[in-house]
Design an enzyme around this catalytic site. Structure first.
Site, PDB file in Angstrom:
ATOM      1  CD  GLU A 163      -2.621   1.299   2.604  1.00  0.00           C
ATOM      2  OE1 GLU A 163      -2.230   0.715   3.633  1.00  0.00           O
ATOM      3  OE2 GLU A 163      -3.684   1.919   2.541  1.00  0.00           O
ATOM      4  CG  ASP A 205      -6.240   4.312   1.791  1.00  0.00           C
ATOM      5  OD1 ASP A 205      -7.057   5.198   1.499  1.00  0.00           O
ATOM      6  OD2 ASP A 205      -5.954   3.997   2.964  1.00  0.00           O
ATOM      7  CD  GLN A 240      -7.359   0.222   3.369  1.00  0.00           C
ATOM      8  OE1 GLN A 240      -6.418   0.995   3.198  1.00  0.00           O
ATOM      9  NE2 GLN A 240      -7.379  -0.686   4.324  1.00  0.00           N
ATOM     10  CD  GLU A 292      -6.992   2.338   6.477  1.00  0.00           C
ATOM     11  OE1 GLU A 292      -6.721   2.742   5.351  1.00  0.00           O
ATOM     12  OE2 GLU A 292      -6.238   1.605   7.141  1.00  0.00           O
TER      13      GLU A 292
HETATM   14  O1  LIG Z   1      -2.643   3.814   6.801  1.00  0.00           O
HETATM   15  C1  LIG Z   1      -3.306   3.104   6.033  1.00  0.00           C
HETATM   16  O2  LIG Z   1      -3.956   3.584   5.129  1.00  0.00           O
HETATM   17  C2  LIG Z   1      -3.370   1.667   6.147  1.00  0.00           C
HETATM   18  O3  LIG Z   1      -4.202   1.091   5.489  1.00  0.00           O
HETATM   19  C3  LIG Z   1      -2.437   0.892   6.955  1.00  0.00           C
HETATM   20  O4  LIG Z   1      -2.996  -0.356   7.114  1.00  0.00           O
HETATM   21  C4  LIG Z   1      -2.038   1.408   8.281  1.00  0.00           C
HETATM   22  O5  LIG Z   1      -0.885   2.149   8.167  1.00  0.00           O
HETATM   23 MG   LIG Z   2      -5.139   2.287   3.986  1.00  0.00          MG
END
Ligand SMILES: O=C(O)C(=O)[C@H](O)CO
Ligand SMILES: [Mg+2]
Length: 255
Positions: free
Chosen positions: A138, A173, A199, A235
């Site tokens: 990520e 993300d 995410q 998230e």
């Molecule tokens: O910070 C994030 O976006 C995450 O998804 C990680 O899992 C945590 O650092």
């Molecule tokens: Mg994340």
């Protein structure tokens, strides 16, 4: 659209098993977490069985957080610690039926860090394949994690190609990608074959996804049109009580 509650941020005040129950009661289709290691896997497994939810993902341990560690896998000279964290995460995930393990790179830069990360990812993928688990990487943004090894989707795509394992995927993300690179729609479309999990959170304040510079109704419609099949990971950091922050769910469910 279905959503996965990220219990690293949502219902943080509850124990992990209680947070799983809260997510079920609030209508989430799945859960995910950050570092579950203080809770015995049997307890998490029991809560998952009781609710019928799947834990979609968890992270490798970060190392010594009091000394500023944020992952180990790209840090030269710490390979045995990194591999122990990978083994621990895969064993925990396999015990609770979790399909994805996010291997955290850590703060490092340069060719040696890259070679270390590649070697550790290779190791993680081979081990994870024995339990049918996917390894995720990520990119994190420079505001929250300055100096983190992995910060762009281009870097992640290059690493995935170099490792060459079908069980290595990108954790996309939207919050981090918007801050570093923008152009979310084109990137989602282009990177879809590499994406293992998505995410989201509002940008730039990383709270509930009902305000800020990203229009998630538009993004989720796009994901629907691309037939993206999995729950999307909520998230975000609620500004108060988690249950009071969930108005976005009914609004975005039918995007
Ligand atoms: O910070 C994030 O976006 C995450 O998804 C990680 O899992 C945590 O650092
Ligand atoms: Mg994340």
């Amino acid at each position: 659209m279905q959503f996965s509650a990220n219990l690293g941020f949502l219902w943080k005040e509850l124990s992990l098993p209680d947070a799983i129950l809260a997510a079920k009661n609030a209508g989430f289709a799945a859960v995910e977490c950050h570092w579950p290691y203080d809770v015995p896997a049997e307890k998490v497994k029991a809560a998952l069985q009781e609710t019928g939810l799947k834990m979609l993902g968890l992270n490798t341990r970060r190392g010594d957080t009091s000394a500023g560690d944020n992952g180990l896998a790209a840090i030269p000279g710490r390979v045995s610690e990194a591999r122990a964290a990978i083994e621990e995460a895969i064993a925990y995930a396999s015990e609770i039926g979790t399909p994805n393990v996010h291997v955290m790179a850590g703060f490092a830069q340069g060719d040696e860090a890259r070679a270390t990360f590649l070697d550790n990812l290779h190791y993680a993928c081979e081990l994870a394949a024995q339990s049918n688990i996917t390894i995720l990487i990520e990119p994190l943004n420079h505001y929250d994690a300055p100096g983190y090894f992995l910060s762009t989707t281009q870097q992640a795509s290059d690493l995935i190609a170099l490792v060459g394992k079908t069980n290595l995927k990108l954790m996309f993300d939207c919050y981090h990608v918007q801050l570093m690179e923008g152009d979310l729609s084109h990137r989602l479309e282009k990177l879809m074959p590499l994406i293992g999990h998505i995410q989201f959170a509002s940008v730039p304040d990383r709270s509930a996804p009902d305000h800020g510079e990203v229009n998630y109704e538009y993004i989720f419609k796009l994901l629907n049109s691309l037939s993206y099949p999995k729950p999307l990971g909520a998230e975000y950091k609620p500004s108060g009580d988690t249950s009071a922050s969930l108005g976005w769910m009914s609004a975005l469910k039918h995007a």
